[in-house]
Design an enzyme around this catalytic site. Structure first.
Site, short mmCIF file in Angstrom:
data_model
loop_
_atom_site.label_atom_id
_atom_site.label_comp_id
_atom_site.label_asym_id
_atom_site.label_seq_id
_atom_site.Cartn_x
_atom_site.Cartn_y
_atom_site.Cartn_z
N LYS A 173 9.69 25.25 -2.70
CA LYS A 173 9.27 26.40 -3.50
C LYS A 173 10.49 27.30 -3.70
CE LYS A 173 5.59 27.97 -4.58
NZ LYS A 173 5.02 28.08 -5.97
N ASP A 191 3.87 23.01 -5.47
CA ASP A 191 2.51 23.11 -6.03
C ASP A 191 2.35 22.13 -7.19
OD1 ASP A 191 4.33 24.65 -7.47
OD2 ASP A 191 2.90 26.25 -7.95
N TYR A 246 7.19 24.85 11.38
CA TYR A 246 6.59 24.30 12.60
C TYR A 246 7.32 24.76 13.86
CZ TYR A 246 3.14 21.05 10.69
OH TYR A 246 2.04 20.49 10.10
N ASP A 277 3.44 17.77 5.31
CA ASP A 277 2.15 17.60 5.98
C ASP A 277 1.04 17.55 4.94
OD1 ASP A 277 0.35 17.52 8.19
OD2 ASP A 277 -0.03 19.67 7.95
N ASP A 294 -1.06 14.05 3.12
CA ASP A 294 -2.52 13.88 3.15
C ASP A 294 -3.06 13.61 1.75
OD1 ASP A 294 -2.78 14.21 5.89
OD2 ASP A 294 -4.41 15.66 5.73
C1 IPM Z 1 0.25 15.24 11.05
C2 IPM Z 1 -0.70 16.14 11.77
C3 IPM Z 1 0.08 17.00 12.75
C4 IPM Z 1 0.98 17.91 11.96
C5 IPM Z 1 -0.79 17.82 13.74
C6 IPM Z 1 -1.73 16.94 14.52
C7 IPM Z 1 0.07 18.63 14.67
O1 IPM Z 1 -1.44 16.90 10.85
O2 IPM Z 1 0.99 14.50 11.72
O3 IPM Z 1 0.25 15.24 9.83
O4 IPM Z 1 0.57 18.98 11.47
O5 IPM Z 1 2.16 17.54 11.82
MG MG Z 2 -1.14 16.29 8.80
#
Ligand code: IPM
Ligand code: MG
Length: 365
Positions: free
Chosen positions: A194, A226, A143, A250, A254
């Site tokens: 990884k 993975d 990032y 990230d 999710d």
């Molecule tokens: C998160 C989001 C952010 C990230 C974006 C909005 C920059 O996806 O907080 O998970 O990638 O960190």
């Molecule tokens: Mg995210």
């Protein structure tokens, strides 16, 4: 009288502002009924800040964020700002806040509320009782790594570059947070990278293994990222704390979020060195497609505020009360659209907030 807790509210874009209205209801109730007082300021961030100030995070907003005990953050982004230059984009405001406040530890709990076991895309028995913590490194890795950019090559091709880079101190400080958390939870750390293809992953693994030696009471394992993604949807209850880098964190957070029935349920905390800087935000994004229609689920934002009460303001009882109230409302089959099921009561964003406040009232009598 006890000290007022200082808080900067940055509602942001999309469903951020409407979810934050519901947090303010909870705050007002706590002040009126529990005497917990807040010194609140509010400003724009993301696209809303771009429209007002020409940048997604104005200098005065950043200064304020550094002064307060905690920042409550809504969400940023939307198609309206798709054409905006990278460094001014809504997302850049969030990344700058994380970096400037040195919020290297991102706690993303994935907790399955029992009334929602059927809303998960996995079989109920796989997610019932699920309680895992994804600990994402938040200020390093790909990032922020340099070099980065898109360059024009002489042969007419273009070349996009990002750099994955970690130094030992970054791995150590997030590692210690992981093991300290595991000690307060279920005593297990899974570190994910990884190491089979990336040197930065190999370094991550070697350093984590060293740290693990300081915590003989905590069970430790490493797992390729993975495989970790696969295990999360195969048998998520094997995990307690998963510690991982910025990019894998990230993605994995999710995935973990979906296990719990809805992305709309999950809060997060981003913390710096002890007592210095904190930002609380829902894991879900700005959902521009449903913004302003009263369809958004405010629970993740309200639970983020509960995390602020627990980790920054030292008001654990109030945090428990909010979490129990959310559980109570869900147990009464009250649902926003994202978690609705046949036979349940569909409510708006604002009604959900009011139900949660009513449940807090009821539970404290
Ligand atoms: C998160 C989001 C952010 C990230 C974006 C909005 C920059 O996806 O907080 O998970 O990638 O960190
Ligand atoms: Mg995210």
């Amino acid at each position: 009288m006890s000290k007022k807790h200082s808080m900067l509210i940055l509602p942001g874009d999309g469903i951020g502002p409407e979810a934050m209205v519901e947090v303010k209801k909870v705050v007002a109730w706590l002040t009126a009924n529990k005497g917990i007082e807040f010194d609140i300021s509010e400003d724009e961030v993301g696209g809303a800040a771009y429209d007002k100030y020409g940048t997604s995070l104005a200098d005065h907003t950043l200064e304020k964020a550094k002064e307060v005990d905690a920042v409550m953050f809504g969400a940023v982004g939307g198609p309206k700002w798709d054409g905006v230059e990278y460094s001014l984009r809504p997302e850049a405001g969030l990344l700058k806040l994380r970096k400037e406040l040195n919020l290297f530890a991102n706690l993303r709990p994935a907790l399955c509320f029992e009334p929602l076991v059927d809303a998960s895309s996995l079989k109920p028995e796989l997610v019932s009782g699920l309680d895992i913590m994804i600990l994402r490194e938040l200020t390093g890795g790909v990032y922020f790594g340099e070099p980065r950019g898109i360059e024009e090559l002489t042969n007419g091709q273009r070349r996009g570059v990002n750099t994955q880079v970690y130094e030992t101190y970054e791995i150590h400080r997030i590692g210690h947070v992981a093991f300290d958390l595991a000690r307060k939870r279920n005593g297990k750390v899974t570190s994910s990278e990884k190491a089979n293809v990336m040197e930065s992953g190999l370094l991550w693994r070697e350093e984590m293994e060293l740290i693990a030696k300081d915590y003989p009471d905590v069970e430790y394992e490493n797992m390729l990222a993975d495989n970790c993604g696969m295990q999360l949807v195969r048998a998520p209850k094997q995990f307690d704390v998963i510690v991982t880098d910025n990019l894998f964190g990230d993605m994995l957070s999710d995935v973990a979020a979906m296990l719990t029935g809805s992305l709309g349920m999950l809060p997060s905390a981003s913390l710096g060195e002890k007592g210095k800087g904190a930002l609380y935000e829902p894991v879900h994004g700005s959902a521009p497609d449903i913004a302003g229609q009263g369809k958004a689920n405010p629970i993740a934002t309200i639970l983020s505020f509960a995390m602020a009460l627990r980790y920054t303001y030292d008001e654990g009882d109030a945090a428990d009360l909010i979490e129990n109230a959310v559980n109570e409302v869900l147990a009464n089959d009250i649902r926003t659209a994202d978690i609705n099921q046949p036979g349940m009561t569909l409510v708006s964003t604002s009604e959900m907030g009011s139900h949660i406040v009513d449940a807090m009232e009821k539970l404290s009598n």
